[in-house]
Scaffold this motif. Structure first.
Motif, PDB file in Angstrom:
ATOM      1  N   ARG A  80       0.841  -1.202   0.000  1.00  0.00           N
ATOM      2  CA  ARG A  80       0.000   0.000   0.000  1.00  0.00           C
ATOM      3  C   ARG A  80       0.874   1.251   0.000  1.00  0.00           C
ATOM      4  NH1 ARG A  80      -2.922  -1.531   3.685  1.00  0.00           N
ATOM      5  NH2 ARG A  80      -1.834  -0.632   5.473  1.00  0.00           N
ATOM      6  N   CYS A  81       1.909   1.265   0.826  1.00  0.00           N
ATOM      7  CA  CYS A  81       2.805   2.426   0.885  1.00  0.00           C
ATOM      8  C   CYS A  81       3.681   2.524  -0.366  1.00  0.00           C
ATOM      9  CB  CYS A  81       3.678   2.338   2.134  1.00  0.00           C
ATOM     10  SG  CYS A  81       2.784   2.508   3.688  1.00  0.00           S
ATOM     11  N   PHE A  82       4.148   1.389  -0.858  1.00  0.00           N
ATOM     12  CA  PHE A  82       5.019   1.398  -2.033  1.00  0.00           C
ATOM     13  C   PHE A  82       4.297   1.956  -3.249  1.00  0.00           C
ATOM     14  CE2 PHE A  82       6.945  -0.546  -5.793  1.00  0.00           C
ATOM     15  CZ  PHE A  82       8.278  -0.206  -5.616  1.00  0.00           C
ATOM     16  N   GLN A  83       3.024   1.629  -3.405  1.00  0.00           N
ATOM     17  CA  GLN A  83       2.268   2.102  -4.560  1.00  0.00           C
ATOM     18  C   GLN A  83       2.077   3.614  -4.541  1.00  0.00           C
ATOM     19  OE1 GLN A  83      -1.236  -0.350  -4.346  1.00  0.00           O
ATOM     20  NE2 GLN A  83      -0.180  -2.153  -5.138  1.00  0.00           N
ATOM     21  N   ARG A  84       2.200   4.221  -3.362  1.00  0.00           N
ATOM     22  CA  ARG A  84       2.076   5.684  -3.256  1.00  0.00           C
ATOM     23  C   ARG A  84       3.429   6.378  -3.289  1.00  0.00           C
ATOM     24  NH1 ARG A  84      -1.311   4.516   1.417  1.00  0.00           N
ATOM     25  NH2 ARG A  84       0.368   5.421   2.687  1.00  0.00           N
ATOM     26  N   LEU A  85       4.496   5.613  -3.225  1.00  0.00           N
ATOM     27  CA  LEU A  85       5.837   6.181  -3.109  1.00  0.00           C
ATOM     28  C   LEU A  85       6.247   6.932  -4.372  1.00  0.00           C
ATOM     29  CD1 LEU A  85       8.497   6.405  -1.478  1.00  0.00           C
ATOM     30  CD2 LEU A  85       9.191   4.237  -2.531  1.00  0.00           C
ATOM     31  N   LYS A  86       6.806   8.116  -4.166  1.00  0.00           N
ATOM     32  CA  LYS A  86       7.326   8.913  -5.278  1.00  0.00           C
ATOM     33  C   LYS A  86       8.814   9.211  -5.115  1.00  0.00           C
ATOM     34  CE  LYS A  86       3.299   9.283  -7.232  1.00  0.00           C
ATOM     35  NZ  LYS A  86       3.013   8.539  -8.481  1.00  0.00           N
ATOM     36  N   GLY A  87       9.386   8.781  -4.009  1.00  0.00           N
ATOM     37  CA  GLY A  87      10.794   9.071  -3.742  1.00  0.00           C
ATOM     38  C   GLY A  87      11.682   7.867  -3.921  1.00  0.00           C
ATOM     39  N   ASP A  88      12.581   7.660  -2.954  1.00  0.00           N
ATOM     40  CA  ASP A  88      13.562   6.579  -3.028  1.00  0.00           C
ATOM     41  C   ASP A  88      13.119   5.361  -2.219  1.00  0.00           C
ATOM     42  OD1 ASP A  88      15.407   7.915  -4.641  1.00  0.00           O
ATOM     43  OD2 ASP A  88      16.288   8.939  -2.921  1.00  0.00           O
ATOM     44  N   PHE A  89      13.421   4.202  -2.772  1.00  0.00           N
ATOM     45  CA  PHE A  89      13.242   2.932  -2.074  1.00  0.00           C
ATOM     46  C   PHE A  89      14.623   2.408  -1.727  1.00  0.00           C
ATOM     47  CE2 PHE A  89      13.655  -1.662  -2.507  1.00  0.00           C
ATOM     48  CZ  PHE A  89      12.645  -2.162  -1.705  1.00  0.00           C
ATOM     49  N   TRP A  90      14.814   2.079  -0.456  1.00  0.00           N
ATOM     50  CA  TRP A  90      16.094   1.539  -0.002  1.00  0.00           C
ATOM     51  C   TRP A  90      15.867   0.196   0.677  1.00  0.00           C
ATOM     52  CZ3 TRP A  90      20.639   3.617  -1.309  1.00  0.00           C
ATOM     53  CH2 TRP A  90      20.667   4.971  -1.707  1.00  0.00           C
ATOM     54  N   LYS A  91      16.736  -0.762   0.397  1.00  0.00           N
ATOM     55  CA  LYS A  91      16.675  -2.050   1.071  1.00  0.00           C
ATOM     56  C   LYS A  91      18.076  -2.425   1.527  1.00  0.00           C
ATOM     57  CE  LYS A  91      14.708  -6.662   0.859  1.00  0.00           C
ATOM     58  NZ  LYS A  91      13.818  -7.584   0.123  1.00  0.00           N
ATOM     59  N   LEU A  92      18.197  -2.767   2.805  1.00  0.00           N
ATOM     60  CA  LEU A  92      19.453  -3.243   3.382  1.00  0.00           C
ATOM     61  C   LEU A  92      19.276  -4.703   3.759  1.00  0.00           C
ATOM     62  CD1 LEU A  92      22.290  -2.950   4.659  1.00  0.00           C
ATOM     63  CD2 LEU A  92      21.146  -2.143   6.744  1.00  0.00           C
ATOM     64  N   GLU A  93      20.101  -5.566   3.161  1.00  0.00           N
ATOM     65  CA  GLU A  93      20.041  -6.999   3.444  1.00  0.00           C
ATOM     66  C   GLU A  93      21.342  -7.414   4.117  1.00  0.00           C
ATOM     67  OE1 GLU A  93      17.384  -9.161   0.148  1.00  0.00           O
ATOM     68  OE2 GLU A  93      19.227  -8.292  -0.650  1.00  0.00           O
ATOM     69  N   ARG A  94      21.223  -7.942   5.329  1.00  0.00           N
ATOM     70  CA  ARG A  94      22.414  -8.310   6.110  1.00  0.00           C
ATOM     71  C   ARG A  94      22.562  -9.821   6.306  1.00  0.00           C
ATOM     72  NH1 ARG A  94      26.312 -10.022   7.740  1.00  0.00           N
ATOM     73  NH2 ARG A  94      27.693  -9.298   9.408  1.00  0.00           N
ATOM     74  N   GLY A  95      21.473 -10.523   6.572  1.00  0.00           N
ATOM     75  CA  GLY A  95      21.545 -11.952   6.827  1.00  0.00           C
ATOM     76  C   GLY A  95      22.082 -12.717   5.625  1.00  0.00           C
ATOM     77  N   GLN A  96      22.702 -13.847   5.893  1.00  0.00           N
ATOM     78  CA  GLN A  96      23.325 -14.620   4.823  1.00  0.00           C
ATOM     79  C   GLN A  96      22.514 -15.856   4.431  1.00  0.00           C
ATOM     80  OE1 GLN A  96      26.534 -13.276   3.517  1.00  0.00           O
ATOM     81  NE2 GLN A  96      25.360 -11.712   4.608  1.00  0.00           N
ATOM     82  N   THR A  97      21.514 -16.199   5.222  1.00  0.00           N
ATOM     83  CA  THR A  97      20.694 -17.374   4.930  1.00  0.00           C
ATOM     84  C   THR A  97      19.250 -17.116   5.330  1.00  0.00           C
ATOM     85  OG1 THR A  97      22.558 -18.880   5.300  1.00  0.00           O
ATOM     86  CG2 THR A  97      20.364 -19.837   5.379  1.00  0.00           C
ATOM     87  N   PHE A  98      18.346 -17.325   4.387  1.00  0.00           N
ATOM     88  CA  PHE A  98      16.920 -17.191   4.645  1.00  0.00           C
ATOM     89  C   PHE A  98      16.184 -18.363   3.996  1.00  0.00           C
ATOM     90  CE2 PHE A  98      18.478 -12.773   4.714  1.00  0.00           C
ATOM     91  CZ  PHE A  98      18.031 -12.382   5.975  1.00  0.00           C
ATOM     92  N   ARG A  99      14.910 -18.467   4.319  1.00  0.00           N
ATOM     93  CA  ARG A  99      14.048 -19.472   3.701  1.00  0.00           C
ATOM     94  C   ARG A  99      12.982 -18.751   2.886  1.00  0.00           C
ATOM     95  NH1 ARG A  99      10.728 -22.279   6.052  1.00  0.00           N
ATOM     96  NH2 ARG A  99      10.969 -24.248   4.959  1.00  0.00           N
ATOM     97  N   GLU A 100      12.734 -19.223   1.658  1.00  0.00           N
ATOM     98  CA  GLU A 100      11.679 -18.674   0.810  1.00  0.00           C
ATOM     99  C   GLU A 100      10.856 -19.822   0.236  1.00  0.00           C
ATOM    100  OE1 GLU A 100      12.721 -15.559  -1.876  1.00  0.00           O
ATOM    101  OE2 GLU A 100      14.460 -14.934  -0.670  1.00  0.00           O
ATOM    102  N   PRO A 101      10.109 -20.531   1.086  1.00  0.00           N
ATOM    103  CA  PRO A 101       9.406 -21.750   0.662  1.00  0.00           C
ATOM    104  C   PRO A 101       8.330 -21.529  -0.392  1.00  0.00           C
ATOM    105  CG  PRO A 101       8.742 -21.090   2.879  1.00  0.00           C
ATOM    106  CD  PRO A 101       9.923 -20.248   2.524  1.00  0.00           C
ATOM    107  N   GLU A 102       7.933 -20.287  -0.629  1.00  0.00           N
ATOM    108  CA  GLU A 102       6.938 -20.023  -1.666  1.00  0.00           C
ATOM    109  C   GLU A 102       7.577 -19.813  -3.035  1.00  0.00           C
ATOM    110  OE1 GLU A 102       4.573 -16.771  -0.317  1.00  0.00           O
ATOM    111  OE2 GLU A 102       3.708 -17.890   1.361  1.00  0.00           O
ATOM    112  N   GLU A 103       8.895 -19.829  -3.095  1.00  0.00           N
ATOM    113  CA  GLU A 103       9.627 -19.632  -4.347  1.00  0.00           C
ATOM    114  C   GLU A 103      10.126 -20.992  -4.848  1.00  0.00           C
ATOM    115  OE1 GLU A 103      11.289 -18.947  -7.498  1.00  0.00           O
ATOM    116  OE2 GLU A 103      10.557 -17.082  -6.580  1.00  0.00           O
TER     117      GLU A 103
END
Length: 209
Positions: A24-47
Motif C-alpha cells: 500500500r505504501c510502495f504504490q504511493r511512493l514517489k521518492g527513493d526505495f532503499w533495502k538493506l540486506e544483512r543476513g546470509q541465509t533465509f528461507r523462501e518456501p513459496e519460491e
C-alpha cells in the motif's frame, strides 16, 4: 543510526499485515526505495527455485530462475518509472548457498533498473557492536520497516517505524554505505565463487540475458 533501529518505537506487524502495508505504501511512493540486506541465509518456501536449492538441486534452481527472467524483470521495470530503487547486499565469505542463489536471482532486478550494490561485511563491522545490522526497507522519508524473521530464516513480519527524522537518517546512512559498495554485476564478474556452483565450475561467467 541503523544499528539502533531495533530499539526504536515501532508498530509490530505480522507477515500478512506487513506485506499488505508495504505494498500500500510502495504504490504511493514517489521518492527513493532503499533495502538493506544483512543476513546470509533465509528461507523462501513459496519460491520454487528456492525449494529446488533447498533440495540440493542447483541445476533446477538456476533453470527456474532463467525461465522466469522476463517475469522477474517486468515489475522492477514498471516500478522504476516512478521510484528510484536501491538495494545494499552485505556479503560474507565463504558465501552461503542462499546468498549465491539470491545474487544470481537479484542480478535480474539490477538489469531491470534496480541499483543493487554489494558490500563486504568487514566494511560494516564497526557498526555491529552488540548485534548484526537489521534487515531494513525504507520508503522515502516517511516509513521504514525492520523486517523480521523466525529462527529458521522465514519471514514472520516487520516493525513499522514512522519517526520521519529517524527514517531520513537511516536512509542517509544506507545511502552512504551504498556509495562505498560495488555494483552487483561487477562484483559477480570479479567474484566467481559467489556464483551458483554449476556456473562457477563449468562456465565461470554469467549466462547472457
Amino acid at each position: 543510526m541503523i544499528s539502533d533501529v531495533p530499539t526504536l518505537p515501532a508498530i509490530e506487524l505480522n507477515r500478512e499485515d506487513y506485506l499488505a502495508d508495504f505494498w500500500r505504501c510502495f504504490q504511493r511512493l514517489k521518492g527513493d526505495f532503499w533495502k538493506l540486506e544483512r543476513g546470509q541465509t533465509f528461507r523462501e518456501p513459496e519460491e520454487p527455485s528456492w525449494v529446488a536449492l533447498d533440495q540440493g538441486d542447483w541445476r533446477r534452481a538456476i533453470a527456474l530462475i532463467d525461465q522466469r527472467t522476463e517475469e522477474i524483470k517486468r515489475p522492477v521495470e514498471e516500478a522504476a518509472r516512478h521510484v528510484s530503487m536501491h538495494r545494499l547486499r552485505i556479503v560474507e565469505r565463504p558465501y552461503s548457498p542462499y546468498l549465491r542463489w539470491e545474487l544470481y536471482y537479484i542480478r535480474l532486478r539490477a538489469l531491470a533498473g534496480e541499483d543493487i550494490r554489494v558490500l563486504d561485511a568487514d566494511k560494516i563491522r564497526h557498526l555491529e557492536h552488540d548485534r548484526m545490522l537489521p534487515e531494513l526497507v525504507v520508503l522515502g522519508e516517511e516509513v521504514m520497516y525492520q523486517v523480521l524473521y523466525d529462527q529458521s530464516g522465514t519471514l514472520r513480519g516487520a516493525r513499522r517505524i514512522e519517526d520521519r527524522e529517524r527514517v531520513a537518517a537511516c536512509a542517509k546512512e544506507i545511502s552512504d554505505l551504498h556509495e562505498k559498495a560495488e555494483g552487483i554485476r561487477d562484483f559477480l564478474k570479479r567474484e566467481p565463487s559467489a556464483l551458483p556452483p554449476p556456473l562457477k565450475r563449468e562456465l565461470g561467467a554469467l549466462p547472457p540475458v
